[in-house]
Scaffold this active site. Structure first.
Site, PDB file in Angstrom:
ATOM      1  N   GLU A   4       9.582   1.936 -12.136  1.00 22.64           N
ATOM      2  CA  GLU A   4       8.418   2.620 -12.703  1.00 22.64           C
ATOM      3  C   GLU A   4       8.849   3.965 -13.298  1.00 22.64           C
ATOM      4  O   GLU A   4       8.519   5.040 -12.808  1.00 22.64           O
ATOM      5  CB  GLU A   4       7.348   2.767 -11.609  1.00 22.64           C
ATOM      6  CG  GLU A   4       6.897   1.388 -11.111  1.00 22.64           C
ATOM      7  CD  GLU A   4       6.106   1.392  -9.800  1.00 22.64           C
ATOM      8  OE1 GLU A   4       5.818   2.477  -9.264  1.00 22.64           O
ATOM      9  OE2 GLU A   4       5.778   0.292  -9.313  1.00 22.64           O
ATOM     10  N   GLU A   8      -1.515   5.294 -10.407  1.00 22.39           N
ATOM     11  CA  GLU A   8      -0.788   4.269 -11.152  1.00 22.39           C
ATOM     12  C   GLU A   8      -0.947   4.666 -12.616  1.00 22.39           C
ATOM     13  O   GLU A   8      -2.041   4.587 -13.180  1.00 22.39           O
ATOM     14  CB  GLU A   8      -1.392   2.873 -10.926  1.00 22.39           C
ATOM     15  CG  GLU A   8      -1.317   2.370  -9.490  1.00 22.39           C
ATOM     16  CD  GLU A   8       0.019   1.712  -9.144  1.00 22.39           C
ATOM     17  OE1 GLU A   8       0.874   1.559 -10.046  1.00 22.39           O
ATOM     18  OE2 GLU A   8       0.198   1.348  -7.971  1.00 22.39           O
ATOM     19  N   HIS A  11       9.150   3.377  -6.339  1.00 21.45           N
ATOM     20  CA  HIS A  11       9.456   2.076  -6.942  1.00 21.45           C
ATOM     21  C   HIS A  11      10.359   2.294  -8.154  1.00 21.45           C
ATOM     22  O   HIS A  11       9.971   2.957  -9.118  1.00 21.45           O
ATOM     23  CB  HIS A  11       8.174   1.339  -7.342  1.00 21.45           C
ATOM     24  CG  HIS A  11       7.439   0.790  -6.153  1.00 21.45           C
ATOM     25  ND1 HIS A  11       6.073   0.722  -6.077  1.00 21.45           N
ATOM     26  CD2 HIS A  11       7.921   0.287  -4.980  1.00 21.45           C
ATOM     27  CE1 HIS A  11       5.735   0.184  -4.896  1.00 21.45           C
ATOM     28  NE2 HIS A  11       6.834  -0.078  -4.223  1.00 21.45           N
ATOM     29  N   HIS A  30       3.027   6.303  -9.346  1.00 25.92           N
ATOM     30  CA  HIS A  30       3.528   4.952  -9.607  1.00 25.92           C
ATOM     31  C   HIS A  30       3.122   4.545 -11.013  1.00 25.92           C
ATOM     32  O   HIS A  30       2.416   5.268 -11.698  1.00 25.92           O
ATOM     33  CB  HIS A  30       2.899   3.940  -8.631  1.00 25.92           C
ATOM     34  CG  HIS A  30       3.374   4.063  -7.227  1.00 25.92           C
ATOM     35  ND1 HIS A  30       4.134   3.110  -6.614  1.00 25.92           N
ATOM     36  CD2 HIS A  30       3.186   5.038  -6.302  1.00 25.92           C
ATOM     37  CE1 HIS A  30       4.408   3.485  -5.376  1.00 25.92           C
ATOM     38  NE2 HIS A  30       3.847   4.654  -5.156  1.00 25.92           N
TER      39      HIS A  30
END
Ligand SMILES: *[C@@H]1O[C@H](CO)[C@@H](O)[C@H](O)[C@H]1NC(C)=O
Ligand SMILES: *[C@@H]1O[C@H](CO)[C@@H](O)[C@H](O)[C@H]1NC(C)=O
Ligand SMILES: *[C@@H]1O[C@H](CO)[C@@H](O)[C@H](O)[C@H]1NC(C)=O
Ligand SMILES: *[C@@H]1O[C@H](CO)[C@@H](O)[C@H](O)[C@H]1NC(C)=O
Ligand SMILES: *[C@@H]1O[C@H](CO)[C@@H](O)[C@H](O)[C@H]1NC(C)=O
Ligand SMILES: *[C@@H]1O[C@H](CO)[C@@H](O)[C@H](O)[C@H]1NC(C)=O
Ligand SMILES: [Zn+2]
Length: 423
Positions: free
Chosen positions: A183, A379, A180, A304
């Protein structure tokens, strides 16, 4: 009153005006947190997410009573709030001028070489030159690898670290970051891990470096990353055109339960699954590369941001992996290790329940399609509070983020070993 009142106002197309060579501006764009407390309200938010060309949903809409962040252009604010008010959906303004927040991010991109590479966010070119320099500084120990090419023909460059210390056929660990685009902390952390494996004198980190062969791809979506620097800080997807919109979500495009849940068929959506599994060349070539390593790699890791979660399969179904007890055990020790240095709290669990249904992700692919039995997604920081910091962490948090994640990796790899997955 109709649930859909005013919705049409929001759905009218207002593509971002873009002049060549300039960054997209978000002056007076607001960021709201919204929270649907029942099924009907959730369906309405979902409809907005799926169909609006002007609202940017920073989180997927999947669960009742779960906050999602939405970027709203200034001329849509009153319509947006009208819809929420009429339908009694809770909201909270968390940022009143997104542009100001994003400028903070742009100011933290390194513009010249610094003594500490992790004191600022780096460009793709910087990272790629650095990776190439490692291959020449550590001949035989570091090899350049390529996970394929991007739509704009960039290399998906990475390194294999396999130290020549007499050990034969070491088990492999695969680490992929930056799928992504926006990020930024993910590639920054991945490059820190590479550096630590090569230069750290810590005994436990040396053990990680000496015992395994590491395949690390810091930028799984290089076109998107460049685009976040040059043009649109909020960009998440690839850059392949689909009609008037661009890109698919490369973490919904893997050939595993493709586009069944938690993905969109609308090319303008942030979670557009692509036109078919592997429609994104980045995913097609990277998954082929992962396939080629499936007899070597025993642990797959994806970075992420944000929210401070540690996640494991499945994302496409609430069904838990058959080795869920092992996943829980690795998860528990990893969380404990991450919190040790700075008291940072991570939570998580299986993707489907811990965050939301999401089919077509890289960890599901690794777990379900290649036979790699251990696959995790981190994350990273921040914890999810917007904090007026734009999309990204202040650059002075790159190091602490990476340090605590390295602590987590030491614990994770050790536990995966104890459980016999590297045998
Ligand atoms: C969501 O929150 C509302 C309001 O607090 C509550 O009445 C409802 O039971 C909650 N629903 C779920 C599924 O948690
Ligand atoms: C969302 O709404 C639920 C139910 O009212 C509440 O429990 C929860 O704290 C809310 N979440 C946020 C982040 O506002
Ligand atoms: C490669 O790694 C081995 C084991 O750590 C080390 O002994 C050797 O000096 C390294 N070679 C280079 C060129 O760095
Ligand atoms: C996806 O995987 C299935 C097997 O699971 C295969 O038959 C199919 O050709 C693959 N699709 C693509 C686009 O690679
Ligand atoms: C992981 O930790 C949780 C909470 O402390 C505990 O309930 C669970 O039994 C642990 N699971 C394993 C497999 O260690
Ligand atoms: C998230 O982190 C910020 C800054 O460290 C802190 O102020 C806030 O209380 C945290 N929020 C949660 C929900 O943990
Ligand atoms: Zn992500």
């Amino acid at each position: 009153m109709s649930l859909n009142i005013g919705l049409f106002l929001i759905l009218c197309l207002t593509a971002l005006a873009l002049t060549n060579g300039e960054r997209v501006r978000f002056d007076n764009y607001r960021v709201y947190e919204v929270n649907a407390s029942n099924r009907e309200k959730l369906a309405l938010l979902k409809q907005m997410e799926d169909t609006s060309d002007s609202l940017l949903f920073l989180d997927g809409v999947h669960k009742i009573n779960r906050t999602v962040k939405v970027v709203v252009p200034p001329h849509k604010v009153s319509d947006f709030l009208l819809v929420l008010d009429v339908n009694d959906i809770d909201y909270n303004l968390v940022e009143k001028d997104l542009q100001t927040a994003l400028e903070k991010d742009y100011n933290q991109i390194a513009t010249r070489a610094t003594t500490d590479q992790w004191s600022a966010y780096q460009t793709l070119d910087f990272h790629y030159s650095w990776l190439r320099s490692l291959a020449s500084s550590y001949p035989g120990n570091v090899t350049l690898i390529e996970g394929g090419k991007s739509y704009e023909k960039r290399s998906i460059l990475g390194v294999k670290i396999s130290l020549h210390n007499g050990k034969k056929q070491k088990p492999g660990i695969f680490l992929e970051a930056g799928i992504h685009a926006r990020e930024w902390i993910a590639p920054a952390t991945a490059t820190y891990v590479i550096d630590a494996l090569l230069t750290s004198t810590d005994e436990q980190v040396r053990e990680l470096a000496e015992t395994y062969e590491w395949y690390i791809i810091p930028h799984a979506n290089p076109d998107g990353y460049v685009y976040t620097h040059t043009t649109n800080r909020m960009w998440r997807k690839t850059r392949q055109p689909y009609g008037s919109c661009y890109g698919a979500d490369p973490n919904r495009n893997w050939n595993v339960s493709w586009n069944t849940v938690g993905a969109s068929s609308n090319p303008c959506s942030e979670t557009f699954a692509g036109s078919a599994a592997n429609s994104e060349i980045e995913v097609k070539s990277l998954s082929r590369y992962v396939d080629s390593l499936k007899s070597v790699v025993k642990l797959y890791i994806s970075f992420h941001s944000f929210s401070q979660y540690l996640l494991y399969p499945n994302g496409d179904t609430p069904e838990l992996p058959d080795n869920v007890k092992d996943y829980e055990q690795v998860y528990n020790v990893t969380l404990k290790a991450i919190s040790k240095r700075y008291d940072t709290v991570y939570t998580g669990g299986n993707i489907y329940d811990a965050i939301y249904p999401a089919a077509g992700s890289s960890v599901d692919y690794a777990y379900s399609k290649t036979g790699i039995r251990m696959a995790f997604c981190f994350e990273l920081r921040p914890n999810g509070s917007f904090n007026g910091n734009g999309m990204e962490l202040p650059a002075d948090q790159i190091r602490p983020t990476a340090e605590e994640i390295l602590d987590g990796l030491v614990a994770m790899v050790n536990e995966v070993k104890v459980l016999g997955y590297f045998d």
